[in-house]
Scaffold this active site. Sequence first.
Site, PDB file in Angstrom:
ATOM      1  N   HIS A  69       0.830  -1.203   0.000  1.00 54.30           N
ATOM      2  CA  HIS A  69       0.000   0.000   0.000  1.00 54.30           C
ATOM      3  C   HIS A  69       0.868   1.258   0.000  1.00 54.30           C
ATOM      4  O   HIS A  69       0.584   2.241  -0.694  1.00 54.30           O
ATOM      5  CB  HIS A  69      -0.919  -0.034   1.228  1.00 54.30           C
ATOM      6  CG  HIS A  69      -1.683   1.228   1.464  1.00 54.30           C
ATOM      7  ND1 HIS A  69      -1.332   2.152   2.435  1.00 54.30           N
ATOM      8  CD2 HIS A  69      -2.787   1.732   0.863  1.00 54.30           C
ATOM      9  CE1 HIS A  69      -2.180   3.148   2.419  1.00 54.30           C
ATOM     10  NE2 HIS A  69      -3.077   2.933   1.485  1.00 54.30           N
ATOM     11  N   GLU A  72       2.269   1.834  -3.417  1.00 53.12           N
ATOM     12  CA  GLU A  72       1.248   2.395  -4.310  1.00 53.12           C
ATOM     13  C   GLU A  72       1.192   3.918  -4.171  1.00 53.12           C
ATOM     14  O   GLU A  72       1.144   4.652  -5.169  1.00 53.12           O
ATOM     15  CB  GLU A  72      -0.109   1.780  -3.979  1.00 53.12           C
ATOM     16  CG  GLU A  72      -1.274   2.421  -4.702  1.00 53.12           C
ATOM     17  CD  GLU A  72      -2.480   2.635  -3.784  1.00 53.12           C
ATOM     18  OE1 GLU A  72      -3.042   3.750  -3.794  1.00 53.12           O
ATOM     19  OE2 GLU A  72      -2.851   1.694  -3.067  1.00 53.12           O
ATOM     20  N   HIS A  73       1.202   4.412  -2.939  1.00 54.31           N
ATOM     21  CA  HIS A  73       1.172   5.863  -2.704  1.00 54.31           C
ATOM     22  C   HIS A  73       2.395   6.539  -3.314  1.00 54.31           C
ATOM     23  O   HIS A  73       2.287   7.589  -3.954  1.00 54.31           O
ATOM     24  CB  HIS A  73       1.129   6.139  -1.198  1.00 54.31           C
ATOM     25  CG  HIS A  73      -0.240   6.112  -0.622  1.00 54.31           C
ATOM     26  ND1 HIS A  73      -0.777   7.151   0.105  1.00 54.31           N
ATOM     27  CD2 HIS A  73      -1.223   5.161  -0.668  1.00 54.31           C
ATOM     28  CE1 HIS A  73      -2.002   6.844   0.485  1.00 54.31           C
ATOM     29  NE2 HIS A  73      -2.294   5.641   0.036  1.00 54.31           N
ATOM     30  N   GLU A 145      -3.360   8.626   8.148  1.00 50.66           N
ATOM     31  CA  GLU A 145      -4.429   7.862   7.493  1.00 50.66           C
ATOM     32  C   GLU A 145      -4.769   6.612   8.303  1.00 50.66           C
ATOM     33  O   GLU A 145      -5.955   6.279   8.489  1.00 50.66           O
ATOM     34  CB  GLU A 145      -3.966   7.479   6.082  1.00 50.66           C
ATOM     35  CG  GLU A 145      -4.989   6.763   5.236  1.00 50.66           C
ATOM     36  CD  GLU A 145      -4.461   6.424   3.852  1.00 50.66           C
ATOM     37  OE1 GLU A 145      -4.564   5.256   3.452  1.00 50.66           O
ATOM     38  OE2 GLU A 145      -3.928   7.338   3.180  1.00 50.66           O
TER      39      GLU A 145
END
Length: 433
Positions: A69, A72-73, A145
């Site tokens: 993840h 991906e960012h 987040e």
Amino acid sequence: MSNVIKKENEKIKELYYYYKDESGLDVYVFPKNLSTTYAAFATKYGSLENRFKTDKDADFIDVPNGIAHFLEHKMFENEDGSDTFENFGKIGASANAYTSIDKTVYLFSCTDLPEQALSILLDFVTHPYFTEENVAKEQGIIGQELKMYDDNPSLRIYYSLLNLLYVNHNIKISVGGTVESISKITPEILYNCYNTFYNPSNMSLIVCGNLSLESVKNIVSEHIKPGRNQTILCEYPEEPKEIAGKEEFIKMDVANKLFAIGTKDVNYPTSPREQKKRSIAINILNDLIFGSSSSLYNYLYDNGYVKNSFSAMYETANSCAHNIIMGDCDDPRLVYDLCSKEIEKTKENFPSEDDFKRIQLVTYSEYIKSFDSTEDISNDFIDCLFAGVDMLDIGEIILEIDYEYLKNTFFSFFNEEYTAFSVIEPIKEEFKC
């Protein structure tokens, strides 16, 4: 284009073209004369893969949870300082990405200039840029987040349930990881993961809409270069048959109590086609037993036992599957007991064959309708592809399910021994006079 394979389903009048690029990338072009062109560029790399090596490496390495993840960012950051989203926006395209347990997908949709949009997509995903500074910055952003996720009741109860259903399986690990785990991520680890899993031979591209096969081929050959010739080996924890726990109660700042009832599938088949067939059958059972037209659903709502939401969904992942019933209510234990009693009642009085055929027809109709959207086609195609089945075969699999198969599936799946229960309760504030 002698290496191009045409796959067509004449019954539903749908087709796509496939070829393997010289780089090793699998490319699928789905021609559709719709207003929007949609593309998905995906790698077989998700939150499950935290221990791996290639056949070129001596030893396996362990990487921090949440790194897929995080990667991906970071892919949206460019070395020249340009903003990838702005680059798409300048040509009227919109872009996004997501990481799941088994894949990372980068995508765009546009009504005009699909060639330029595809070039931008392939360009930024093939040019990683990680530094100590931008990694540290992203750790702060994703850390915030993750703290927001901790305050999200739906996510909290979902992972609470997975931690009850699974003893060792990586599916119970949050896709985003934890603040602690992502703090261990470095540029070196990111490049290692990128070079391993973002190799063209581990990736697939699907383009759906008004973009010709020839145009796609030219753009791919321009932007995708051959990667290292390698085989990826992943190790996963061994998962026992039993579940880890029966129930958990969590206190949170919520208005209503939330509940989640999960059943682990201990008879999950190994064949991809059989997995898909079982998945469709159990979701048909969910509609029959818990769906909006079921007697249980109407009883729960008519008596106010559930409030704003009540749903059931069967989920599958790498080597595991489970069913989850979720909703909000005043008395979760009562709803749990009513659901359990409904399952027991179904064993004695199974839904009629006519009711089954009605839900089966609805399921098939929804499948046909999905071909009216380039977005639905692309996302469903990737899901099917990575699950080892062809999207054009799904209709056939739906109709392959007969009444006896449905009954056998029901009795082989719903079992109290492999069922867990998670509840989120409001925090009660004490008031002093």
